[in-house]
Write a protein that holds these residues in place. Structure first.
Motif, PDB file in Angstrom:
ATOM      1  N   ILE A 281       0.856  -1.187   0.000  1.00 28.35           N
ATOM      2  CA  ILE A 281       0.000   0.000   0.000  1.00 28.35           C
ATOM      3  C   ILE A 281       0.890   1.232   0.000  1.00 28.35           C
ATOM      4  O   ILE A 281       1.657   1.451   0.942  1.00 28.35           O
ATOM      5  CB  ILE A 281      -0.945   0.019   1.214  1.00 28.35           C
ATOM      6  N   ALA A 282       0.790   2.052  -1.052  1.00 30.45           N
ATOM      7  CA  ALA A 282       1.560   3.291  -1.134  1.00 30.45           C
ATOM      8  C   ALA A 282       0.893   4.366  -0.271  1.00 30.45           C
ATOM      9  O   ALA A 282      -0.321   4.341  -0.067  1.00 30.45           O
ATOM     10  CB  ALA A 282       1.657   3.762  -2.573  1.00 30.45           C
ATOM     11  N   ASN A 283       1.690   5.321   0.207  1.00 28.70           N
ATOM     12  CA  ASN A 283       1.131   6.324   1.128  1.00 28.70           C
ATOM     13  C   ASN A 283       1.608   7.745   0.855  1.00 28.70           C
ATOM     14  O   ASN A 283       1.429   8.627   1.695  1.00 28.70           O
ATOM     15  CB  ASN A 283       1.478   5.953   2.575  1.00 28.70           C
ATOM     16  N   LEU A 284       2.180   8.000  -0.327  1.00 28.61           N
ATOM     17  CA  LEU A 284       2.698   9.339  -0.619  1.00 28.61           C
ATOM     18  C   LEU A 284       2.600   9.616  -2.110  1.00 28.61           C
ATOM     19  O   LEU A 284       3.011   8.794  -2.935  1.00 28.61           O
ATOM     20  CB  LEU A 284       4.158   9.458  -0.166  1.00 28.61           C
ATOM     21  N   ARG A 285       2.061  10.794  -2.458  1.00 29.60           N
ATOM     22  CA  ARG A 285       2.029  11.227  -3.852  1.00 29.60           C
ATOM     23  C   ARG A 285       3.386  11.814  -4.229  1.00 29.60           C
ATOM     24  O   ARG A 285       4.062  12.445  -3.421  1.00 29.60           O
ATOM     25  CB  ARG A 285       0.951  12.299  -4.037  1.00 29.60           C
ATOM     26  N   HIS A 286       3.777  11.656  -5.477  1.00 25.68           N
ATOM     27  CA  HIS A 286       5.048  12.224  -5.929  1.00 25.68           C
ATOM     28  C   HIS A 286       5.035  13.745  -5.864  1.00 25.68           C
ATOM     29  O   HIS A 286       6.074  14.375  -5.641  1.00 25.68           O
ATOM     30  CB  HIS A 286       5.353  11.775  -7.358  1.00 25.68           C
TER      31      HIS A 286
ATOM     32  N   LYS B  49      -6.449  15.728   4.236  1.00 27.74           N
ATOM     33  CA  LYS B  49      -5.577  16.751   4.822  1.00 27.74           C
ATOM     34  C   LYS B  49      -4.295  16.149   5.371  1.00 27.74           C
ATOM     35  O   LYS B  49      -3.690  16.668   6.302  1.00 27.74           O
ATOM     36  CB  LYS B  49      -6.321  17.538   5.909  1.00 27.74           C
ATOM     37  N   ARG B  50      -3.907  15.054   4.748  1.00 25.36           N
ATOM     38  CA  ARG B  50      -2.659  14.372   5.125  1.00 25.36           C
ATOM     39  C   ARG B  50      -1.780  14.229   3.892  1.00 25.36           C
ATOM     40  O   ARG B  50      -2.272  13.832   2.821  1.00 25.36           O
ATOM     41  CB  ARG B  50      -2.940  12.982   5.700  1.00 25.36           C
ATOM     42  N   ARG B  51      -0.510  14.538   4.034  1.00 23.64           N
ATOM     43  CA  ARG B  51       0.432  14.307   2.934  1.00 23.64           C
ATOM     44  C   ARG B  51       0.772  12.829   2.819  1.00 23.64           C
ATOM     45  O   ARG B  51       1.161  12.356   1.743  1.00 23.64           O
ATOM     46  CB  ARG B  51       1.704  15.124   3.139  1.00 23.64           C
ATOM     47  N   LYS B  52       0.656  12.116   3.941  1.00 17.76           N
ATOM     48  CA  LYS B  52       0.896  10.679   3.918  1.00 17.76           C
ATOM     49  C   LYS B  52      -0.352   9.956   4.395  1.00 17.76           C
ATOM     50  O   LYS B  52      -0.785  10.104   5.534  1.00 17.76           O
ATOM     51  CB  LYS B  52       2.091  10.310   4.802  1.00 17.76           C
ATOM     52  N   PHE B  53      -0.937   9.203   3.482  1.00 15.76           N
ATOM     53  CA  PHE B  53      -2.066   8.352   3.818  1.00 15.76           C
ATOM     54  C   PHE B  53      -2.127   7.215   2.823  1.00 15.76           C
ATOM     55  O   PHE B  53      -1.987   7.425   1.614  1.00 15.76           O
ATOM     56  CB  PHE B  53      -3.386   9.127   3.823  1.00 15.76           C
ATOM     57  N   GLY B  54      -2.353   6.033   3.331  1.00 15.58           N
ATOM     58  CA  GLY B  54      -2.408   4.854   2.480  1.00 15.58           C
ATOM     59  C   GLY B  54      -3.813   4.531   2.024  1.00 15.58           C
ATOM     60  O   GLY B  54      -4.333   5.103   1.080  1.00 15.58           O
ATOM     61  N   ALA B  55      -4.459   3.597   2.723  1.00 16.54           N
ATOM     62  CA  ALA B  55      -5.767   3.127   2.282  1.00 16.54           C
ATOM     63  C   ALA B  55      -6.657   2.818   3.469  1.00 16.54           C
ATOM     64  O   ALA B  55      -6.190   2.632   4.597  1.00 16.54           O
ATOM     65  CB  ALA B  55      -5.618   1.886   1.411  1.00 16.54           C
TER      66      ALA B  55
ATOM     67  N   ASN C  73      -2.829   2.261  -4.483  1.00 16.44           N
ATOM     68  CA  ASN C  73      -2.428   3.663  -4.537  1.00 16.44           C
ATOM     69  C   ASN C  73      -2.955   4.436  -3.325  1.00 16.44           C
ATOM     70  O   ASN C  73      -3.957   4.051  -2.718  1.00 16.44           O
ATOM     71  CB  ASN C  73      -2.941   4.315  -5.824  1.00 16.44           C
ATOM     72  N   PRO C  74      -2.296   5.557  -2.979  1.00 16.69           N
ATOM     73  CA  PRO C  74      -2.740   6.354  -1.835  1.00 16.69           C
ATOM     74  C   PRO C  74      -4.194   6.799  -1.984  1.00 16.69           C
ATOM     75  O   PRO C  74      -4.638   7.176  -3.063  1.00 16.69           O
ATOM     76  CB  PRO C  74      -1.798   7.566  -1.855  1.00 16.69           C
ATOM     77  N   GLY C  75      -4.936   6.736  -0.874  1.00 15.92           N
ATOM     78  CA  GLY C  75      -6.305   7.204  -0.854  1.00 15.92           C
ATOM     79  C   GLY C  75      -7.342   6.190  -1.289  1.00 15.92           C
ATOM     80  O   GLY C  75      -8.530   6.511  -1.350  1.00 15.92           O
TER      81      GLY C  75
END
Length: 400
Positions: free
Chosen positions: A332-337, A350-356, A371-373
């Motif tokens: 599970i990714a937790n950060l957008r590029h 409202k989080r820069r790091k969030f998975g699923a 993917n994140p979210g």
């Protein structure tokens, strides 16, 4: 003093985590959030509770019983249909004999504030200064007297919000009996409180700490806050060549196998197996009967009971339901590029790091990538080598 805790709601914004349980039974540090609230009230000297239950009420009743195991006396009132907060409160009419506390079950409060609010003059509303008041009902005041209560708006009239904690007197039931349905089709407690506002009788008590647990990602913040005061305790087995740093709680019957590295604070439930060679990072809670296996890494996540994360998996900043199984290599990714806030469906976490957010009983094929979210419904089955993004409905077979 009697304390009424509202615990009847489903928590639709918490879906799919509330498919099979009420929102108040979602865990923080491996205990239902309502248990933490009750324990704060007990520390404040309150032992008589009335839980208003409804949606999946059996989960609350079976866990708490009559309250004797928790040092409390618990009675139950039932809200049969979800018709608003005033309707929920009306379920306890005739059960309270004097001034009483009313608390929303989906929030975090400390014992000091509960004690202070219970010692105020009723009617009194707990309030809190918020950095994002547009997400809540806002109140205006003159001194400690409430002059207005306003629903959520993009242009709030201040930063003081209604925290969902009240000291009320039995006369509130007479006001509720004359309420009309709101525009949302519900009987709103705030409409009843406006009767007190109009006569200048509603005052405020400023809370020193408060946390709202209305969205799945709020569980991560509240869980981390609960773990800040965790006292480490090892009741299970720790094999040789395991590194434990910071506060780690390990439940009975659980084993941490050789080569595992854990950075606290971390709580691991009963009858779990962690490792060999697993890596668990801070602010992670793992429920009972879970398996975190070889070369799997968890970070800042809440894992509900009976879930298996056995081989070469990564889960970061996520909430995972019960009875899930992650195929080897699923991550599970937790950060957008671009480092922007993570969107979950149409909602900004409202989080820069969030998975699923993963519901109960989800099965992941090997080498799945999330993917994140992403929001994955309960009972979904993810095919091997599948990219998962967006919102997946309950019981969906997803992928090729």
């Amino acid at each position: 003093m009697e304390c009424v805790i509202l615990a009847a709601g489903e928590g639709k914004r918490m879906r799919p985590l509330t498919t099979s349980r009420p929102k108040v039974m979602l865990p923080l540090a491996n205990r239902p959030m309502i248990e933490h609230l009750m324990n704060s009230a007990i520390k404040a000297g309150i032992t008589d509770f009335i839980f208003v239950v409804g949606y999946h009420e059996e989960a609350v009743r079976e866990y708490f019983g009559d309250g004797s195991e928790f040092g409390a006396n618990i009675r139950y009132a039932v809200q049969r249909s979800q018709r608003g907060t005033a309707d929920a409160l009306n379920a306890v009419k005739g059960l309270v004999s004097d001034d009483f506390l009313l608390l929303n079950g989906d929030m975090v409060m400390n014992a000091e504030d509960i004690s202070g609010l219970s010692g105020a003059v009723s009617p009194c509303m707990g309030v809190f200064k918020s950095s994002h008041p547009q997400d809540y009902g806002v109140i205006t005041t003159e001194g400690k007297r409430v002059t207005g209560i306003f629903e959520k708006t993009s242009e709030p009239k201040g930063d003081l919000i209604n925290a969902g904690a009240y000291l009320l007197e039995p006369g509130i039931f007479g006001i509720i009996s004359n309420l009309e349905l709101s525009e949302r089709g519900e009987f709103e407690l705030t409409d009843a409180l406006m009767e007190y506002v109009s006569t200048g009788n509603l005052t405020t008590y400023a809370l020193s700490e408060w946390g709202d647990v209305g969205e799945p990602w709020n569980l991560l913040d509240a869980n981390a806050a609960m773990l800040e005061n965790l006292e480490g305790n090892i009741e299970g087995e720790v094999e040789d060549f395991v590194v434990l740093k910071g506060a780690v709680y390990l439940g009975k019957g659980s084993t941490i196998r050789s080569g595992t590295y854990i950075e606290g604070p971390c709580v691991i439930g009963e009858n779990c197996t962690v490792g060999p060679h697993a890596y668990i990072r801070g602010a992670t809670s793992i429920g009972d009967n879970c398996h975190v296996g070889h070369s799997s890494e968890l970070k800042n996540s809440v894992i509900l009971p009976d879930t298996k994360i056995p081989h070469f998996n990564y889960i970061g900043d996520s909430v995972i339901g019960s009875k899930c199984n992650f195929g080897a290599g699923s991550k599970i990714a937790n950060l957008r590029h671009d480092k922007r806030d993570i969107m979950a469906g149409d909602r900004n976490t409202k989080r820069r790091k969030f998975g699923a957010v993963v519901g109960d009983g989800v099965l992941f094929g090997i080498n799945s990538s999330v993917n994140p979210g992403a929001i994955i419904g309960s009972g979904a089955a993810i095919a091997p080598c599948t990219l998962v993004e967006g919102k997946i409905s309950d019981n969906t077979k997803y992928g090729r």
